[in-house]
Design a protein around this motif. Structure first.
Motif, mmCIF file in Angstrom:
data_model
loop_
_atom_site.group_PDB
_atom_site.id
_atom_site.type_symbol
_atom_site.label_atom_id
_atom_site.label_comp_id
_atom_site.label_asym_id
_atom_site.label_seq_id
_atom_site.Cartn_x
_atom_site.Cartn_y
_atom_site.Cartn_z
ATOM 1 N N VAL A 197 0.852 -1.189 0.000
ATOM 2 C CA VAL A 197 0.000 0.000 0.000
ATOM 3 C C VAL A 197 0.886 1.236 0.000
ATOM 4 C CG1 VAL A 197 -1.920 1.164 1.132
ATOM 5 C CG2 VAL A 197 -1.683 -1.319 1.334
ATOM 6 N N ALA A 198 0.648 2.129 -0.933
ATOM 7 C CA ALA A 198 1.472 3.330 -1.062
ATOM 8 C C ALA A 198 1.224 4.299 0.088
ATOM 9 C CB ALA A 198 1.180 4.016 -2.396
ATOM 10 N N ASP A 199 2.211 5.124 0.351
ATOM 11 C CA ASP A 199 2.133 6.123 1.412
ATOM 12 C C ASP A 199 0.934 7.042 1.183
ATOM 13 O OD1 ASP A 199 2.542 7.986 3.369
ATOM 14 O OD2 ASP A 199 4.385 8.817 2.521
ATOM 15 N N GLY A 200 0.064 7.102 2.173
ATOM 16 C CA GLY A 200 -1.082 7.989 2.100
ATOM 17 C C GLY A 200 -2.211 7.515 1.217
ATOM 18 N N ALA A 201 -2.083 6.339 0.630
ATOM 19 C CA ALA A 201 -3.129 5.852 -0.269
ATOM 20 C C ALA A 201 -4.384 5.474 0.509
ATOM 21 C CB ALA A 201 -2.622 4.642 -1.046
ATOM 22 N N ASP A 202 -5.504 5.712 -0.095
ATOM 23 C CA ASP A 202 -6.796 5.276 0.431
ATOM 24 C C ASP A 202 -7.389 4.379 -0.650
ATOM 25 O OD1 ASP A 202 -9.099 4.923 1.819
ATOM 26 O OD2 ASP A 202 -9.681 7.029 1.876
ATOM 27 N N VAL A 223 -4.411 0.460 8.047
ATOM 28 C CA VAL A 223 -5.777 0.605 8.534
ATOM 29 C C VAL A 223 -6.663 -0.155 7.568
ATOM 30 C CG1 VAL A 223 -7.637 2.197 9.122
ATOM 31 C CG2 VAL A 223 -5.256 2.855 9.528
ATOM 32 N N VAL A 224 -7.289 -1.224 8.056
ATOM 33 C CA VAL A 224 -8.096 -2.108 7.217
ATOM 34 C C VAL A 224 -9.549 -2.022 7.659
ATOM 35 C CG1 VAL A 224 -8.472 -4.491 6.493
ATOM 36 C CG2 VAL A 224 -6.140 -3.649 6.847
ATOM 37 N N ASP A 225 -10.406 -1.562 6.771
ATOM 38 C CA ASP A 225 -11.826 -1.388 7.068
ATOM 39 C C ASP A 225 -12.007 -0.570 8.344
ATOM 40 O OD1 ASP A 225 -14.509 -1.613 6.490
ATOM 41 O OD2 ASP A 225 -14.736 -3.526 7.536
ATOM 42 N N GLY A 226 -11.160 0.435 8.503
ATOM 43 C CA GLY A 226 -11.249 1.332 9.640
ATOM 44 C C GLY A 226 -10.548 0.854 10.899
ATOM 45 N N ARG A 241 -18.354 -9.503 1.533
ATOM 46 C CA ARG A 241 -17.734 -8.244 1.113
ATOM 47 C C ARG A 241 -17.435 -8.272 -0.391
ATOM 48 N NH1 ARG A 241 -15.176 -5.385 5.462
ATOM 49 N NH2 ARG A 241 -15.377 -6.500 7.449
ATOM 50 N N ARG A 242 -17.649 -7.135 -1.036
ATOM 51 C CA ARG A 242 -17.259 -6.986 -2.443
ATOM 52 C C ARG A 242 -16.000 -6.145 -2.602
ATOM 53 N NH1 ARG A 242 -20.902 -9.040 -5.893
ATOM 54 N NH2 ARG A 242 -22.960 -9.532 -5.050
ATOM 55 N N GLU A 243 -15.632 -5.421 -1.557
ATOM 56 C CA GLU A 243 -14.397 -4.652 -1.571
ATOM 57 C C GLU A 243 -13.933 -4.434 -0.141
ATOM 58 O OE1 GLU A 243 -15.230 -0.981 -3.533
ATOM 59 O OE2 GLU A 243 -16.287 -0.138 -1.812
ATOM 60 N N LEU A 244 -12.654 -4.073 -0.020
ATOM 61 C CA LEU A 244 -12.060 -3.872 1.292
ATOM 62 C C LEU A 244 -11.258 -2.584 1.282
ATOM 63 C CD1 LEU A 244 -11.493 -5.067 4.129
ATOM 64 C CD2 LEU A 244 -9.441 -6.110 3.148
ATOM 65 N N PRO A 245 -11.633 -1.592 2.077
ATOM 66 C CA PRO A 245 -10.855 -0.352 2.146
ATOM 67 C C PRO A 245 -9.594 -0.535 2.982
ATOM 68 C CG PRO A 245 -12.786 -0.208 3.564
ATOM 69 C CD PRO A 245 -12.882 -1.519 2.861
ATOM 70 N N VAL A 246 -8.455 -0.098 2.453
ATOM 71 C CA VAL A 246 -7.179 -0.182 3.164
ATOM 72 C C VAL A 246 -6.451 1.149 3.039
ATOM 73 C CG1 VAL A 246 -6.922 -2.672 2.885
ATOM 74 C CG2 VAL A 246 -5.968 -1.150 1.166
#
Length: 321
Positions: A197-202, A223-226, A241-246
């Motif tokens: 995961v890149a620096d600062g990436a959402d 930070v994975v799913d908050g 789940r269809r996607e996962l925010p990291v």
């Protein structure tokens, strides 16, 4: 990798009854296990309350360890049955030998995949002249009934396919992610990927809603799913789940593990995955009698003797306590 505990517990796992049907955020507690020669690992599966994630049934995370003046990893010959071992490094080298005659040095982002089938034995060690740092993960995949008695095999993949999305790259070890498939042979619907995961990436990872998932943090503060995760921690995510925010402030890396919930009920003891206590008992006797598992040549030392079986009968039950 071996379970080197002198009094290993029998682990009953498998079955769909206790799989989280929807998304969850369950932080799994690790326990420290010594592999000898100064190497300690964080054991994240199986753990209290969680036995499997898809077909993934064993997860050890180790390092980063300073082994510049140490022997590093030294795991003598030991047996496996009914599973695949997945060797994955972020730093250092591991020399693999097995009873098929395989001899391979595994380096960072190279996949060593050993399919035990009915029986195999192997050793793992940091080679002479190894690097100063050792950091990686060792994982097991349970084989389904149709594959668990196959011939043993060894695969080595120095170059694996990489999927890219805004803010992250994913090296696909097993299965398929975002349309990118690993060449490694699998026997159940499964995925394993190393995510940078890149620096600062959402960023957002695409997922299969029928799979259950977990994330193992390798480095950085992800930070994975908050949920903030420190290195060496593992978050179980359930299904649906269809996607996962990291996100990773400063950059980070993690391993995504997932697959269809494993329907068959299993008994896992020491380095064996079976379906009954009798099967485990026979495997232990075969190893101690020098039958079936073959011989690892070239390792400087003898094989690991099997621990004593527990007094209570080994029975397959559910996925969680």
């Amino acid at each position: 990798m071996s379970d080197l505990q002198t009094r290993p517990e029998a682990v009953a796992c498998g079955g769909r009854d206790d799989v989280a049907g929807g998304p969850v955020r369950e932080l799994l507690k690790s326990r420290t296990v010594s592999l000898g020669a100064g190497t300690e690992v964080r054991r994240l599966l199986p753990t209290l309350g969680r036995r499997m994630v898809g077909a993934w049934c064993f997860v050890d995370n180790y390092g980063p360890d300073d082994i510049a003046r140490e022997p590093g990893m030294q795991v003598p010959p030991h047996p496996h049955m009914g599973l695949q071992t997945v060797s994955w490094l972020h730093a250092g080298e591991v020399l693999h030998r097995d009873s098929l005659g395989s001899l391979q040095t595994i380096r960072p982002r190279q996949l060593g995949l050993m399919t035990s089938g009915r029986a195999i034995s192997h050793s793992e060690e940091s080679p002479r002249g190894h690097g100063p740092v050792l950091h990686g993960a060792q994982l097991w995949v349970a084989l389904p009934g149709a594959a668990r008695n196959t011939d043993p095999s060894w695969e080595f993949h120095a170059d694996l396919p990489v999927a890219a999305a805004p803010g992250l790259t994913a090296t696909v070890l097993l299965g398929e992610l975002a349309g990118t498939a690993s060449p490694a042979r699998v026997h159940t619907p499964i995925v394993g990927a190393d995510i940078e995961v890149a620096d600062g990436a959402d960023a957002r990872l695409p997922l299969e809603p029928d799979f259950e998932y977990a994330v193992l943090t390798m480095s950085g503060r992800n930070v994975v799913d908050g949920v903030p995760l420190d290195p060496g921690s593992m978050l179980y995510l359930g299904c649906g789940r269809r996607e996962l925010p990291v996100r990773a402030d400063g950059g980070g890396s993690l391993m995504l593990l997932g697959g269809e919930p494993f329907e068959e009920r299993l008994v896992m003891w020491w380095n064996f995955v079976g379906r009954s206590g009798d099967e485990i008992t026979q495997a232990r006797a075969d190893w101690m009698n020098g039958d079936r598992f073959g011989t690892v040549h070239g390792y400087d030392g003898g094989p690991i003797p099997a621990p004593a079986l527990p007094k209570l009968p080994l029975k397959p039950r559910g996925r969680t306590r």
